[in-house]
Write an enzyme that holds these catalytic residues in place. Structure first.
Site, mmCIF file in Angstrom:
data_model
loop_
_atom_site.group_PDB
_atom_site.id
_atom_site.type_symbol
_atom_site.label_atom_id
_atom_site.label_comp_id
_atom_site.label_asym_id
_atom_site.label_seq_id
_atom_site.Cartn_x
_atom_site.Cartn_y
_atom_site.Cartn_z
ATOM 1 N N GLY A 1 0.653 -1.295 -0.025
ATOM 2 C CA GLY A 1 0.024 0.035 -0.081
ATOM 3 C C GLY A 1 0.845 1.274 -0.125
ATOM 4 O O GLY A 1 0.632 2.248 -0.864
ATOM 5 N N GLU A 2 1.739 1.483 0.972
ATOM 6 C CA GLU A 2 2.524 2.626 1.127
ATOM 7 C C GLU A 2 3.883 2.867 0.438
ATOM 8 O O GLU A 2 4.191 3.825 -0.011
ATOM 9 C CB GLU A 2 2.692 3.227 2.501
ATOM 10 C CG GLU A 2 1.190 3.154 3.250
ATOM 11 C CD GLU A 2 0.281 4.249 2.642
ATOM 12 O OE1 GLU A 2 0.853 5.351 2.031
ATOM 13 O OE2 GLU A 2 -0.748 4.502 2.516
ATOM 14 N N PRO A 3 4.653 1.656 0.305
ATOM 15 C CA PRO A 3 5.901 1.846 -0.182
ATOM 16 C C PRO A 3 6.097 2.480 -1.547
ATOM 17 O O PRO A 3 6.904 3.301 -1.732
ATOM 18 C CB PRO A 3 6.469 0.464 -0.150
ATOM 19 C CG PRO A 3 5.766 -0.604 0.961
ATOM 20 C CD PRO A 3 4.308 0.429 0.920
ATOM 21 N N LEU B 1 4.547 4.960 -2.792
ATOM 22 C CA LEU B 1 4.377 6.347 -2.645
ATOM 23 C C LEU B 1 5.700 6.972 -2.712
ATOM 24 O O LEU B 1 5.993 8.107 -3.330
ATOM 25 C CB LEU B 1 3.606 6.615 -1.325
ATOM 26 C CG LEU B 1 3.460 8.204 -0.937
ATOM 27 C CD1 LEU B 1 2.461 8.875 -2.149
ATOM 28 C CD2 LEU B 1 3.335 8.624 0.598
#
Length: 185
Positions: A103-105, A107
């Site tokens: 999900g976040e990496p 970004l």
């Protein structure tokens, strides 16, 4: 890795190409992982290129919704994108099916776009020059970085006028009085 084009007359940037290889361990659902990578990357591109925060004199955030600041759209997606999942590398940690968070990496992968813009601006100056580009790299920020990099009245290889030149601060030997005249010469 990101490849960009920078319009030195307007400060506009365009993301031309991106190559991403993401380690997701053993993917639980490759289609969802690809969507997370694409979405996270484009969200980050918006964060570093267009989502400028502005406050009023009372300290209230004025850019608090998509109606008050530019968020990325489908037109901001690169013309060429090669996104792949690293294969045959399960997570070494004992996670569900040896998967990894997706999900976040992605970004943070957008930093490659910001640095590509910075490098494109640097290519307009003298060798070794490092432009003072602030995030987000809005067209105004790109033009400010170019103005600092280029000597007054020089404008670089395309004859771009500096912001100060547009405001009447002409340099000796500079001809045009308006942007349109500078662009048509």
């Amino acid at each position: 890795m990101s490849e960009v084009a920078v319009d030195t007359l307007t400060g506009e940037t365009q993301l031309l190409r991106v190559d991403i290889l993401q380690d997701v361990g053993t993917s639980l659902n490759p289609a969802i992982d690809m969507g997370q990578i694409e979405g996270g990357f484009l969200q980050g591109v918006g964060w570093l290129t267009s989502e400028e925060l502005c406050w009023n004199a009372r300290g209230e955030l004025q850019t608090h919704a998509p109606s008050t600041y530019k968020i990325p759209s489908v037109r901001d997606w690169p013309l060429q994108a090669d996104i792949r999942l690293l294969e045959h590398e399960p997570n070494r940690e004992d996670t569900i099916h040896r998967s990894k968070a997706v999900g976040e990496p992605p970004l943070m992968l957008c930093i490659s776009t910001f640095l590509a813009i910075r490098d494109a601006i640097a290519a307009c100056g003298t060798p070794g020059a490092l432009p003072d580009l602030t995030a987000p790299a809005t067209p105004e920020a790109v033009l400010r970085a170019l103005d600092i990099l280029l000597p007054a009245g020089e404008g670089g290889p395309k004859g771009r006028m500096r912001v100060g030149d547009r405001q009447g601060g002409k340099s000796p030997g500079s001809e045009p009085d308006t942007i349109s005249e500078a662009m048509t010469e």
